[in-house]
Design an enzyme around this catalytic site. Structure first.
Site, mmCIF file in Angstrom:
data_model
loop_
_atom_site.group_PDB
_atom_site.id
_atom_site.type_symbol
_atom_site.label_atom_id
_atom_site.label_comp_id
_atom_site.label_asym_id
_atom_site.label_seq_id
_atom_site.Cartn_x
_atom_site.Cartn_y
_atom_site.Cartn_z
ATOM 1 N N TYR A 81 -1.057 9.594 -7.637
ATOM 2 C CA TYR A 81 -0.574 9.716 -8.879
ATOM 3 C C TYR A 81 0.935 10.206 -8.564
ATOM 4 O O TYR A 81 1.875 9.639 -8.846
ATOM 5 C CB TYR A 81 -1.308 10.603 -9.974
ATOM 6 C CG TYR A 81 -0.315 10.884 -11.249
ATOM 7 C CD1 TYR A 81 -0.164 9.827 -12.232
ATOM 8 C CD2 TYR A 81 0.113 12.123 -11.353
ATOM 9 C CE1 TYR A 81 0.312 10.143 -13.500
ATOM 10 C CE2 TYR A 81 0.869 12.484 -12.524
ATOM 11 C CZ TYR A 81 1.218 11.404 -13.445
ATOM 12 O OH TYR A 81 1.887 11.736 -14.467
ATOM 13 N N GLY A 138 -7.613 21.175 -4.594
ATOM 14 C CA GLY A 138 -6.453 20.392 -5.062
ATOM 15 C C GLY A 138 -5.697 21.227 -6.149
ATOM 16 O O GLY A 138 -4.496 20.698 -6.424
ATOM 17 N N ASP A 142 2.530 -1.755 -24.848
ATOM 18 C CA ASP A 142 1.285 -0.957 -24.394
ATOM 19 C C ASP A 142 0.010 -1.673 -24.383
ATOM 20 O O ASP A 142 -0.435 -2.426 -25.142
ATOM 21 C CB ASP A 142 1.130 0.349 -25.508
ATOM 22 C CG ASP A 142 0.391 1.711 -25.070
ATOM 23 O OD1 ASP A 142 -0.996 1.340 -24.571
ATOM 24 O OD2 ASP A 142 1.130 2.694 -25.183
ATOM 25 N N VAL A 150 -4.421 21.049 -20.306
ATOM 26 C CA VAL A 150 -5.538 22.103 -20.668
ATOM 27 C C VAL A 150 -5.268 23.045 -22.045
ATOM 28 O O VAL A 150 -6.213 23.289 -22.417
ATOM 29 C CB VAL A 150 -5.437 23.295 -19.335
ATOM 30 C CG1 VAL A 150 -4.028 24.045 -19.410
ATOM 31 C CG2 VAL A 150 -6.552 24.158 -19.166
HETATM 32 N N1 LIG Z 1 1.373 14.801 -20.614
HETATM 33 C C1 LIG Z 1 2.183 15.289 -19.399
HETATM 34 O O1 LIG Z 1 1.810 16.392 -19.346
HETATM 35 C C2 LIG Z 1 2.980 14.545 -18.575
HETATM 36 C C3 LIG Z 1 3.375 15.267 -17.459
HETATM 37 C C4 LIG Z 1 4.188 14.529 -16.484
HETATM 38 C C5 LIG Z 1 4.468 13.315 -16.605
HETATM 39 N N2 LIG Z 1 4.081 12.619 -17.696
HETATM 40 C C6 LIG Z 1 4.144 11.107 -18.021
HETATM 41 O O2 LIG Z 1 4.642 10.706 -19.233
HETATM 42 C C7 LIG Z 1 4.026 9.455 -19.387
HETATM 43 C C8 LIG Z 1 3.345 9.506 -20.654
HETATM 44 O O3 LIG Z 1 2.447 10.443 -20.593
HETATM 45 P P1 LIG Z 1 1.279 10.761 -21.709
HETATM 46 O O4 LIG Z 1 0.725 12.201 -21.447
HETATM 47 O O5 LIG Z 1 1.795 10.341 -23.051
HETATM 48 O O6 LIG Z 1 -0.028 9.841 -21.392
HETATM 49 P P2 LIG Z 1 -0.445 8.701 -22.127
HETATM 50 O O7 LIG Z 1 -2.106 8.310 -21.500
HETATM 51 O O8 LIG Z 1 -1.236 9.166 -23.596
HETATM 52 O O9 LIG Z 1 0.544 7.384 -22.698
HETATM 53 C C9 LIG Z 1 0.475 6.564 -21.339
HETATM 54 C C10 LIG Z 1 0.644 5.253 -22.218
HETATM 55 O O10 LIG Z 1 0.710 4.037 -21.236
HETATM 56 C C11 LIG Z 1 -0.246 3.256 -21.822
HETATM 57 N N3 LIG Z 1 -0.556 2.253 -20.642
HETATM 58 C C12 LIG Z 1 -1.407 2.697 -19.513
HETATM 59 N N4 LIG Z 1 -1.504 1.797 -18.664
HETATM 60 C C13 LIG Z 1 -0.872 0.612 -19.114
HETATM 61 C C14 LIG Z 1 -0.285 -0.622 -18.741
HETATM 62 N N5 LIG Z 1 -0.938 -1.137 -17.705
HETATM 63 N N6 LIG Z 1 0.246 -1.377 -19.250
HETATM 64 C C15 LIG Z 1 0.859 -0.988 -20.637
HETATM 65 N N7 LIG Z 1 0.564 0.279 -21.221
HETATM 66 C C16 LIG Z 1 -0.056 1.003 -20.279
HETATM 67 C C17 LIG Z 1 -1.386 3.898 -22.198
HETATM 68 O O11 LIG Z 1 -2.324 3.187 -23.205
HETATM 69 C C18 LIG Z 1 -0.960 4.985 -23.175
HETATM 70 O O12 LIG Z 1 -0.439 4.578 -24.331
HETATM 71 C C19 LIG Z 1 3.338 8.698 -18.188
HETATM 72 O O13 LIG Z 1 3.926 8.116 -17.499
HETATM 73 C C20 LIG Z 1 3.016 10.269 -17.576
HETATM 74 O O14 LIG Z 1 2.714 9.960 -16.097
HETATM 75 C C21 LIG Z 1 3.207 13.186 -18.707
#
Ligand SMILES: NC(=O)c1ccc[n+]([C@@H]2O[C@H](COP(=O)([O-])OP(=O)(O)OC[C@H]3O[C@@H](n4cnc5c(N)ncnc54)[C@H](O)[C@@H]3O)[C@@H](O)[C@H]2O)c1
Length: 319
Positions: free
Chosen positions: A145, A276, A32, A189
């Site tokens: 995205y 959007g 991370d 949200v």
């Molecule tokens: N939270 C939601 O409702 C939701 C919905 C659909 C999909 N997702 C997907 O689930 C996954 C986790 O989402 P989340 O809500 O926990 O978000 P989050 O931002 O809390 O977690 C993403 C993590 O990835 C790390 N990260 C970002 N860019 C990076 C890089 N270049 N190298 C290494 N680490 C990196 C961040 O530091 C973070 O810890 C993501 O792939 C997101 O697209 C989340």
């Protein structure tokens, strides 16, 4: 020694997954860059190896794969921000899509690998109006995205077909729960509203549009349950699954739920509908159910637990 790789493991969903894996005594490597994740989300545990770095750095990925033997990869690292994907599209593409392809190239050569799970998103459905969203619904992403999530997800399935990489893609809907970043405009949200309830006795919440727009809100515990479930399921590889509740909940319903849990009344400020923003969204989860997983948490029950875990409001229903 065998390890499980969790990319993005210091983030909201990733850190809950790490907790669950450690509880079952797995050795976990978290990669991370801490761009949105936090060290404090991770426990101090000798079975956990943390690497701070960029998932898009090929040299680092090569190093990680030469140092560890992975049986499972959970690929959650992403710039999980629709807004940022619009303002910083190319960098987001490198992280959200290209890095996933490079990871697949490594996974392909990983003989010990039993499962790779990719965190896709309901954003892949975009503005297609059909409801509920089933995995066979049209995909019409409306943001960079959504495009990157869809492309990476399809690479997972294609690498399964072409090279037998045991990859599964999960389309998470609107996840909420502790550790979610409720302070950012891209935070869920429910978490943004919860923060308002925690910071004031008379919370003021802004609703874009009339608040009747709907989403499928799924609690973090069900998301981790589903993610762990596909980790070990024989026939899940090569497939994509919606991870949601199958229930359609309006934004106003979320506010009412928080009011009920906290015994506070919110003042709602209605603001212009955002361009959007889609009007309605909820999932058909029959494919995940047929595999054997059913979500357990209702909105009120989970909001109650979430409010209680935030700790600052004495929450009568959670006891
Ligand atoms: N939270 C939601 O409702 C939701 C919905 C659909 C999909 N997702 C997907 O689930 C996954 C986790 O989402 P989340 O809500 O926990 O978000 P989050 O931002 O809390 O977690 C993403 C993590 O990835 C790390 N990260 C970002 N860019 C990076 C890089 N270049 N190298 C290494 N680490 C990196 C961040 O530091 C973070 O810890 C993501 O792939 C997101 O697209 C989340």
């Amino acid at each position: 020694m065998k390890h499980i790789l969790v990319t993005g493991g210091a983030g909201f969903i990733g850190s809950h997954l790490v907790d669950s894996l450690l509880k079952d005594d797995f050795n976990v490597v978290v990669l991370d860059d801490l761009s949105s994740g936090k060290m404090e989300n991770l426990p101090d545990d000798e079975r956990l190896h943390f690497i701070q770095g960029d998932i898009a750095d090929h040299g680092l990925i090569d190093e990680v794969f030469s140092q560890f033997t992975f049986t499972h990869i959970f690929h959650l690292a992403a710039i999980a921000s629709v807004h940022e994907s619009v303002t910083n599209t190319y960098r987001c593409h490198q992280v959200n899509c290209e890095a996933s392809l490079y990871l697949l190239e490594k996974a392909r050569k990983c003989t010990a690998l039993k499962r790779m799970v990719y965190a896709s998103s309901a954003a892949v459905y975009g503005d297609d109006p059909s409801l509920p969203k089933s995995e066979d619904s049209p995909t019409r992403p409306i943001s960079p995205y959504g495009i990157d999530k869809y492309t990476a997800e399809q690479y997972m399935l294609t690498y399964n077909r072409l090279y037998g990489v045991p990859a599964v893609a999960l389309r998470y809907f609107n996840v909420y729960g502790p550790r979610q970043n409720g302070g950012s405009m891209d935070g869920g949200v429910a978490s943004i509203f919860l923060n308002k309830f925690l910071s004031s006795k008379r919370p003021v919440v802004t609703v874009y549009g009339d608040g009747q727009q709907t989403r499928d809100f799924v609690y973090i515990k069900d998301v981790i349950g589903a993610t762990r479930f596909v980790m070990g399921h024989e026939t899940a590889a090569g497939n994509v699954y919606n991870v949601a509740t199958g229930r359609e909940t309006s934004i106003l319903n979320v506010i009412q739920g928080l009011e009920a849990c906290t015994e506070q009344k919110a003042q709602i400020l209605f603001s212009e509908k955002r361009t959007g923003d889609i009007e309605r969204s909820f999932a058909d989860i029959s494919r995940l159910r047929a595999l054997g997983f059913t979500p357990r948490y209702s909105l009120l029950e989970s909001l109650g637990e979430y409010v209680a875990s935030a700790g600052e409001i004495d929450h009568p229903q959670a006891r």
